[in-house]
Structure formats: C-alpha cells, structure tokens
Design a protein around this motif. Structure first.
Motif, PDB file in Angstrom:
ATOM      1  N   THR A  51       0.951  -1.249  -0.011  1.00  0.00           N
ATOM      2  CA  THR A  51       0.013  -0.117  -0.061  1.00  0.00           C
ATOM      3  C   THR A  51       0.934   1.253  -0.028  1.00  0.00           C
ATOM      4  OG1 THR A  51      -1.730  -1.209   1.249  1.00  0.00           O
ATOM      5  CG2 THR A  51      -1.749   1.304   1.288  1.00  0.00           C
ATOM      6  N   GLN A  52       1.739   1.228   0.901  1.00  0.00           N
ATOM      7  CA  GLN A  52       2.914   2.337   0.774  1.00  0.00           C
ATOM      8  C   GLN A  52       3.514   2.632  -0.628  1.00  0.00           C
ATOM      9  OE1 GLN A  52       3.297   4.622   3.203  1.00  0.00           O
ATOM     10  NE2 GLN A  52       1.745   3.819   4.493  1.00  0.00           N
ATOM     11  N   THR A  53       3.850   1.388  -1.208  1.00  0.00           N
ATOM     12  CA  THR A  53       4.270   1.451  -2.443  1.00  0.00           C
ATOM     13  C   THR A  53       3.522   2.159  -3.548  1.00  0.00           C
ATOM     14  OG1 THR A  53       5.968  -0.267  -1.861  1.00  0.00           O
ATOM     15  CG2 THR A  53       5.704   0.324  -4.245  1.00  0.00           C
ATOM     16  N   ILE A  54       2.400   1.571  -3.456  1.00  0.00           N
ATOM     17  CA  ILE A  54       1.291   2.146  -4.402  1.00  0.00           C
ATOM     18  C   ILE A  54       0.912   3.396  -4.151  1.00  0.00           C
ATOM     19  CG2 ILE A  54      -1.075   1.980  -5.026  1.00  0.00           C
ATOM     20  CD1 ILE A  54      -0.842  -1.111  -4.862  1.00  0.00           C
ATOM     21  N   LEU A  55       1.156   4.193  -2.916  1.00  0.00           N
ATOM     22  CA  LEU A  55       0.688   5.372  -2.458  1.00  0.00           C
ATOM     23  C   LEU A  55       1.897   6.572  -3.225  1.00  0.00           C
ATOM     24  CD1 LEU A  55      -0.895   5.203   0.819  1.00  0.00           C
ATOM     25  CD2 LEU A  55      -2.120   5.634  -1.038  1.00  0.00           C
ATOM     26  N   SER A  56       2.963   5.820  -3.377  1.00  0.00           N
ATOM     27  CA  SER A  56       4.224   6.784  -3.810  1.00  0.00           C
ATOM     28  C   SER A  56       4.230   6.365  -5.347  1.00  0.00           C
ATOM     29  CB  SER A  56       5.555   6.267  -2.991  1.00  0.00           C
ATOM     30  OG  SER A  56       5.741   4.810  -3.499  1.00  0.00           O
ATOM     31  N   VAL A  57       3.276   5.824  -6.020  1.00  0.00           N
ATOM     32  CA  VAL A  57       3.430   5.933  -7.327  1.00  0.00           C
ATOM     33  C   VAL A  57       3.178   7.219  -8.141  1.00  0.00           C
ATOM     34  CG1 VAL A  57       2.264   4.761  -9.495  1.00  0.00           C
ATOM     35  CG2 VAL A  57       2.693   3.408  -7.482  1.00  0.00           C
ATOM     36  N   LYS A  58       4.002   7.520  -9.140  1.00  0.00           N
ATOM     37  CA  LYS A  58       3.941   8.787  -9.920  1.00  0.00           C
ATOM     38  C   LYS A  58       3.324   8.812 -11.125  1.00  0.00           C
ATOM     39  CE  LYS A  58       8.029  10.732  -7.683  1.00  0.00           C
ATOM     40  NZ  LYS A  58       8.065   9.797  -6.527  1.00  0.00           N
ATOM     41  N   ASP A  59       3.121   7.575 -11.949  1.00  0.00           N
ATOM     42  CA  ASP A  59       2.326   7.521 -12.814  1.00  0.00           C
ATOM     43  C   ASP A  59       1.934   6.009 -13.277  1.00  0.00           C
ATOM     44  OD1 ASP A  59       4.653   5.825 -13.601  1.00  0.00           O
ATOM     45  OD2 ASP A  59       5.419   7.298 -15.126  1.00  0.00           O
ATOM     46  N   LEU A  63       2.779   2.037 -11.669  1.00  0.00           N
ATOM     47  CA  LEU A  63       1.691   1.231 -11.001  1.00  0.00           C
ATOM     48  C   LEU A  63       1.845  -0.272 -11.748  1.00  0.00           C
ATOM     49  CD1 LEU A  63      -0.404   1.075  -8.977  1.00  0.00           C
ATOM     50  CD2 LEU A  63      -1.899   1.779 -10.453  1.00  0.00           C
ATOM     51  N   LEU A  64       1.696  -0.019 -13.016  1.00  0.00           N
ATOM     52  CA  LEU A  64       1.644  -1.629 -13.748  1.00  0.00           C
ATOM     53  C   LEU A  64       2.901  -2.367 -13.455  1.00  0.00           C
ATOM     54  CD1 LEU A  64       0.156  -0.622 -17.193  1.00  0.00           C
ATOM     55  CD2 LEU A  64      -0.851  -1.946 -15.458  1.00  0.00           C
ATOM     56  N   ALA A  65       3.943  -1.646 -13.394  1.00  0.00           N
ATOM     57  CA  ALA A  65       5.322  -2.318 -12.959  1.00  0.00           C
ATOM     58  C   ALA A  65       5.174  -3.228 -11.606  1.00  0.00           C
ATOM     59  CB  ALA A  65       6.666  -1.706 -13.227  1.00  0.00           C
ATOM     60  N   ILE A  66       4.712  -2.314 -10.709  1.00  0.00           N
ATOM     61  CA  ILE A  66       4.572  -2.703  -9.262  1.00  0.00           C
ATOM     62  C   ILE A  66       3.723  -3.878  -9.153  1.00  0.00           C
ATOM     63  CG2 ILE A  66       3.669  -2.128  -7.126  1.00  0.00           C
ATOM     64  CD1 ILE A  66       5.015   0.892  -7.349  1.00  0.00           C
ATOM     65  N   GLN A  67       2.465  -3.840  -9.832  1.00  0.00           N
ATOM     66  CA  GLN A  67       1.373  -4.826  -9.709  1.00  0.00           C
ATOM     67  C   GLN A  67       1.988  -6.325 -10.410  1.00  0.00           C
ATOM     68  OE1 GLN A  67      -0.239  -4.027  -7.619  1.00  0.00           O
ATOM     69  NE2 GLN A  67      -2.698  -3.732  -8.312  1.00  0.00           N
ATOM     70  N   ALA A  68       2.766  -6.169 -11.624  1.00  0.00           N
ATOM     71  CA  ALA A  68       3.370  -7.167 -12.183  1.00  0.00           C
ATOM     72  C   ALA A  68       4.404  -7.934 -11.305  1.00  0.00           C
ATOM     73  CB  ALA A  68       3.875  -6.914 -13.559  1.00  0.00           C
ATOM     74  N   ASN A  69       5.161  -7.134 -10.635  1.00  0.00           N
ATOM     75  CA  ASN A  69       5.983  -7.661  -9.630  1.00  0.00           C
ATOM     76  C   ASN A  69       5.553  -8.316  -8.280  1.00  0.00           C
ATOM     77  OD1 ASN A  69       8.130  -7.058 -11.375  1.00  0.00           O
ATOM     78  ND2 ASN A  69       8.426  -5.017 -10.185  1.00  0.00           N
ATOM     79  N   LEU A  70       4.189  -8.007  -7.976  1.00  0.00           N
ATOM     80  CA  LEU A  70       3.590  -8.397  -7.028  1.00  0.00           C
ATOM     81  C   LEU A  70       3.037 -10.249  -7.325  1.00  0.00           C
ATOM     82  CD1 LEU A  70       2.276  -7.994  -4.285  1.00  0.00           C
ATOM     83  CD2 LEU A  70       0.211  -7.600  -5.623  1.00  0.00           C
ATOM     84  N   PHE A  71       2.851 -10.453  -8.733  1.00  0.00           N
ATOM     85  CA  PHE A  71       1.941 -11.862  -8.688  1.00  0.00           C
ATOM     86  C   PHE A  71       3.296 -13.009  -8.591  1.00  0.00           C
ATOM     87  CE2 PHE A  71      -0.910  -9.206 -11.172  1.00  0.00           C
ATOM     88  CZ  PHE A  71      -2.003  -9.511 -10.110  1.00  0.00           C
ATOM     89  N   GLN A  72       4.203 -12.917  -8.922  1.00  0.00           N
ATOM     90  CA  GLN A  72       5.235 -14.028  -8.856  1.00  0.00           C
ATOM     91  C   GLN A  72       5.709 -14.426  -7.269  1.00  0.00           C
ATOM     92  OE1 GLN A  72       8.709 -13.698 -10.925  1.00  0.00           O
ATOM     93  NE2 GLN A  72       9.627 -15.487  -9.879  1.00  0.00           N
ATOM     94  N   PRO A  73       5.894 -13.240  -6.381  1.00  0.00           N
ATOM     95  CA  PRO A  73       6.053 -14.039  -4.946  1.00  0.00           C
ATOM     96  C   PRO A  73       4.752 -14.184  -4.165  1.00  0.00           C
ATOM     97  CG  PRO A  73       6.894 -11.689  -5.363  1.00  0.00           C
ATOM     98  CD  PRO A  73       6.250 -12.082  -6.488  1.00  0.00           C
ATOM     99  N   LEU A  74       3.646 -13.703  -4.716  1.00  0.00           N
ATOM    100  CA  LEU A  74       2.364 -14.331  -4.075  1.00  0.00           C
ATOM    101  C   LEU A  74       2.011 -15.603  -4.601  1.00  0.00           C
ATOM    102  CD1 LEU A  74      -0.100 -13.307  -2.626  1.00  0.00           C
ATOM    103  CD2 LEU A  74      -1.110 -12.493  -4.758  1.00  0.00           C
ATOM    104  N   ALA A  75       2.397 -16.080  -5.673  1.00  0.00           N
ATOM    105  CA  ALA A  75       2.283 -17.424  -6.112  1.00  0.00           C
ATOM    106  C   ALA A  75       3.302 -18.495  -5.514  1.00  0.00           C
ATOM    107  CB  ALA A  75       2.477 -17.767  -7.685  1.00  0.00           C
TER     108      ALA A  75
END
Length: 184
Positions: A51-59, A63-75
């Motif tokens: 959440t903190q990382t998303i709140l600091s997103v500038k464009d 945001l898409l890069a952050i979301q894409a990087n989230l899925f692999q560790p989650l799986a």
C-alpha cells in the motif's frame, strides 16, 4: 480365555495409544495454527508495504510494473503455504495410520493365536473346519496387506502429482510475470 491381568494390560495399552494419538492430533492443530498466524502476519506486513509503495506511485506505468512484480512472490508464497499445510496433514495422518496398523497387526496376531488354541482343543473330526478357518484368516491378512500396499502407492502418486502441480503452477506464474515485463 483372557485373564484379568491380560484385560487390564490390553486396556492400558489402548489408553496409551489413545493418549498418544490425541497428543499427535493436538500437535497437528498447533502446527496449523502457527502456520496460519505466520501467514497472516506476513500478509498483513506485505499488504502495508504494498500500500505504501502504491501510494508513492507517480504514473500508471510505474503502477503496472509494481502490480506485475506482485504476482510472482504471491504465487510462490501460496505454493509454500499449501506445501506446509500438506506436510502437516501428511505427518499427522502418517502417525494415525502407523498406530492403526500396529493395533490391527496386534489384533490379527491375537486372533491367530485364538484360532490356533481353538484348533488344538477342537474335537476329533473338525480338522477340515479348522483348516478352513485358518485359510480364511490367512486370506483376510493377505487381502489387508494388499489394500495397505495399494493405499500407500496411491498416496505416493498423489504426493508426486501435488508436487508436480505446485512446481508447474509456480513456473507458469514466473513465465507470465516475465512475459508481462517484456511487453512493457
């Protein structure tokens, strides 16, 4: 005939087995609760960080890069959680199976002894009936051993399939994440 001492010893052994199985069941529940607490704490911490990382997103691109990087560790974490869960259930089940098999073997031995003693005291002319009874006991023992082997093989196959599926799912997520990164 069983003596009172034999009955008492048998009841004592049964109570000890019951106590041991109850202890194993509680240990399994403790491990499960510990696993769930650890997973919940980690999820809460990661959620706050994300959440903190998303709140600091500038464009939107970031945001898409952050979301894409989230899925692999989650799986990977989901696969690890499921593996731990499977291990806890498998270990607990193995203890119960071992106790059941031990008690069953003990009962079979006692029954075989009973049949043997009965055959020694059987009246003359009942040899055929005694032989049939002994054959039936042997056949039942063999059938049970065959079922035990089949269950063990099925369990081994299921575990191998589970491991392959978990590995395949983790690889698929890694590949999808890598592909998503390349398209950017």
């Amino acid at each position: 005939m069983l003596t009172p001492e034999q009955l008492i010893a048998s009841q004592k052994a049964n109570l000890e087995t019951l106590h041991g199985l109850t202890t194993k069941a509680f240990q399994g529940v403790e491990k499960l609760v510990e696993l769930n607490l650890t997973a919940a704490k980690a999820a809460l911490s990661e959620s706050a960080n994300h959440t903190q990382t998303i709140l600091s997103v500038k464009d939107a691109q970031e945001l898409l890069a952050i979301q894409a990087n989230l899925f692999q560790p989650l799986a990977e974490k989901a696969a690890a959680y499921n593996r731990h869960l499977y291990d806890i259930a498998s270990d607990t089940s193995a203890e119960f199976s071992k106790a059941f098999e031990g008690k069953l073997a003990e009962s079979q031995a006692q029954f075989a002894t009973l049949v043997e003693n009965a055959s020694k005291n059987a009246p003359a002319g009942s040899e055929t009936a005694v032989a049939v009874m002994k054959n039936a006991v042997a056949a039942a023992s063999n059938a049970f051993e065959s079922v035990q082997k089949a269950v063990k093989q099925a369990s081994d196959v299921a575990e191998a399939n589970y491991s392959a599926m978990a590995s395949s799912a983790t690889s698929a997520v890694k590949n999808a994440t890598a592909a998503a990164k390349k398209t950017r």
